[in-house]
Design a protein around this motif. Sequence first.
Motif, short mmCIF file in Angstrom:
data_model
loop_
_atom_site.label_atom_id
_atom_site.label_comp_id
_atom_site.label_asym_id
_atom_site.label_seq_id
_atom_site.Cartn_x
_atom_site.Cartn_y
_atom_site.Cartn_z
N TRP A 270 50.71 47.03 27.08
CA TRP A 270 51.32 47.68 25.92
C TRP A 270 50.23 48.33 25.05
O TRP A 270 50.39 49.46 24.59
N LEU A 271 49.14 47.61 24.83
CA LEU A 271 48.05 48.16 24.04
C LEU A 271 47.45 49.41 24.71
O LEU A 271 47.10 50.38 24.03
N SER A 272 47.37 49.39 26.06
CA SER A 272 46.79 50.55 26.74
C SER A 272 47.66 51.79 26.58
O SER A 272 47.14 52.92 26.54
N ASP A 273 48.98 51.61 26.48
CA ASP A 273 49.87 52.74 26.22
C ASP A 273 49.78 53.20 24.77
O ASP A 273 50.09 54.34 24.45
N THR A 274 49.35 52.29 23.88
CA THR A 274 49.39 52.56 22.44
C THR A 274 48.06 53.06 21.90
O THR A 274 48.00 54.08 21.20
N VAL A 275 46.95 52.37 22.21
CA VAL A 275 45.66 52.71 21.62
C VAL A 275 44.69 53.35 22.61
O VAL A 275 43.59 53.75 22.22
N GLY A 276 45.07 53.41 23.88
CA GLY A 276 44.20 54.05 24.87
C GLY A 276 43.67 53.07 25.89
O GLY A 276 43.34 51.92 25.57
N ARG A 277 43.62 53.52 27.14
CA ARG A 277 43.23 52.65 28.25
C ARG A 277 41.76 52.23 28.13
O ARG A 277 41.41 51.07 28.33
N SER A 278 40.87 53.17 27.85
CA SER A 278 39.43 52.88 27.89
C SER A 278 39.05 51.79 26.91
O SER A 278 38.29 50.88 27.25
N LEU A 279 39.56 51.87 25.68
CA LEU A 279 39.22 50.88 24.66
C LEU A 279 39.68 49.50 25.07
O LEU A 279 38.95 48.50 24.92
N VAL A 280 40.89 49.40 25.63
CA VAL A 280 41.42 48.11 26.05
C VAL A 280 40.60 47.54 27.20
O VAL A 280 40.31 46.35 27.25
N ILE A 281 40.18 48.40 28.13
CA ILE A 281 39.36 47.94 29.26
C ILE A 281 38.01 47.43 28.77
O ILE A 281 37.51 46.40 29.23
N ILE A 282 37.40 48.13 27.82
CA ILE A 282 36.12 47.69 27.25
C ILE A 282 36.24 46.29 26.64
O ILE A 282 35.46 45.38 26.95
N ILE A 283 37.24 46.13 25.78
CA ILE A 283 37.40 44.85 25.07
C ILE A 283 37.70 43.72 26.05
O ILE A 283 37.15 42.62 25.96
N SER A 284 38.60 44.00 27.01
CA SER A 284 38.99 42.97 27.96
C SER A 284 37.81 42.54 28.84
O SER A 284 37.59 41.35 29.07
N ALA A 285 37.03 43.52 29.33
CA ALA A 285 35.89 43.20 30.19
C ALA A 285 34.84 42.39 29.44
O ALA A 285 34.30 41.40 29.96
N LEU A 286 34.54 42.78 28.20
CA LEU A 286 33.54 42.08 27.40
C LEU A 286 33.98 40.66 27.07
O LEU A 286 33.22 39.70 27.21
N ALA A 287 35.24 40.52 26.65
CA ALA A 287 35.76 39.20 26.29
C ALA A 287 35.84 38.30 27.53
O ALA A 287 35.56 37.09 27.45
N GLY A 288 36.19 38.87 28.68
CA GLY A 288 36.25 38.08 29.91
C GLY A 288 34.89 37.55 30.31
O GLY A 288 34.75 36.41 30.76
N ALA A 289 33.85 38.38 30.16
CA ALA A 289 32.49 37.95 30.47
C ALA A 289 32.06 36.80 29.55
O ALA A 289 31.44 35.83 29.99
N CYS A 290 32.38 36.90 28.28
CA CYS A 290 32.02 35.84 27.33
C CYS A 290 32.76 34.54 27.66
O CYS A 290 32.17 33.44 27.58
N ALA A 291 34.03 34.65 28.04
CA ALA A 291 34.80 33.45 28.40
C ALA A 291 34.18 32.77 29.63
O ALA A 291 34.13 31.54 29.71
N ALA A 292 33.70 33.57 30.60
CA ALA A 292 33.07 33.01 31.80
C ALA A 292 31.79 32.25 31.45
O ALA A 292 31.48 31.22 32.04
N ILE A 293 31.04 32.77 30.47
CA ILE A 293 29.81 32.08 30.04
C ILE A 293 30.15 30.71 29.46
O ILE A 293 29.50 29.71 29.77
N PHE A 294 31.18 30.65 28.61
CA PHE A 294 31.59 29.36 28.05
C PHE A 294 32.03 28.40 29.14
O PHE A 294 31.76 27.20 29.08
N ALA A 295 32.73 28.93 30.15
CA ALA A 295 33.25 28.07 31.22
C ALA A 295 32.14 27.44 32.04
O ALA A 295 32.34 26.38 32.65
N ILE A 296 30.98 28.08 32.10
CA ILE A 296 29.85 27.53 32.85
C ILE A 296 29.41 26.19 32.26
O ILE A 296 29.07 25.25 32.99
N TYR A 297 29.44 26.08 30.94
CA TYR A 297 28.88 24.91 30.26
C TYR A 297 29.94 23.90 29.82
O TYR A 297 29.60 22.80 29.39
#
Length: 386
Positions: A270-297
């Motif tokens: 829904w956000l990608s249809d509303t605010v733009g695909r690229s911005l949503v992809i950036i935020i999702s990829a960055l947040a996913g990487a941070c979540a993976a770092i927390f999961a390591i420890y």
Amino acid sequence: MCIRNNLGLRGTLILMLAIITNCWALFCGMGLIMLGNGLQGTLLGVRASLEGFSTTITGLVMSGYFMGLILGCNIVPKMVRRVGHIRTFGALASLASTAILVQAVFVNPFAWCAMRIVTGFSYSGLFIVAESWLNEASDNGTRGKLLSIYMLVSLGGMAGGQMMLNLWHPSSYELFVLASLLISIALIPILLSVARAPQFDVMENVSIRQLYRVSPLGVFGMLINGMCYGAIFGMGAVYGTEMEMSIQQVSIFMGALIVGGFVFQYPLGWLSDTVGRSLVIIISALAGACAAIFAIYYTDTGLIHSVLIACVGGLTMPLYSLCGVHTNDYLTPTQMVAASGTLVLVSATGATIGTPVTALAMEYLGPAGFFWKSCYYAFSNLPVCH
């Protein structure tokens, strides 16, 4: 087909409801098929560990699925042109159902790898048929929402498949038969539906170079997301087993990854249809990487761990549909069948690389290598997000 224009919020909702109603058989069939797929993938990972397969061998066996995806991407669009969507769907679902039964009979790495290739070939066709069908049935204003619903159905089915792992012990044959049965039953709504599958008078060939020219983000994002998928679905159950989780805990771990994708899928679409695909992809990829770092420890099993794992899956899995929708925004309906095949090919190539590389990382870094590679893949997506 409905006339598509700027209908406003109420008109868009009415159009979405009409599209979903027309595609109900496809959603129902894909939901059942993904139930079987979710059960099969985790079952093989756990059973491989029980049979004493090494982590590297298991990674190679599981990567056979993605090799099959690559093979199917080059063949299935030609099958669709020749016999149509519904016949192609039926034939490939039957082939996938048979491959699972062969794995129950012949328990060795060579037979499993061969059947994983057959399964991947079959599923590549099922994905191409479903996604090109839905892309043709939508427009730029509804495509993100409709593909998100499709992913919700798919991820919901896969999450349910993880829970079925607890019905019988993985060392027996019953779970293999159940997965085969689910895929076979999925044919019923598709073959009995009176809804018309899309018909294209002309279908254009679309190469990776053409797609990259119109959408570098979509193509590169598909490649990196494929690597994440390869890590999650190829080695997730192996990670859980190496962490000495019980069968129930492994199913919860895999289920949390997929449920996270389920929960995050529609809001991100829904956000990608509303605010733009690229911005949503950036935020999702960055947040996913941070979540993976927390999961390591944070490795203690429990509610907090499950929520954290769900965030890893929720911020990673929706990137598949987001990148696909971003690319399809720049295509014509006659390009969408071939483009769906090309995008699945890109994703499968990434997954084929990601599964054995993750296996090697786990071999040398221990189980934590599973999240280190997932984190690396997510961060790799950021440079082309523009």
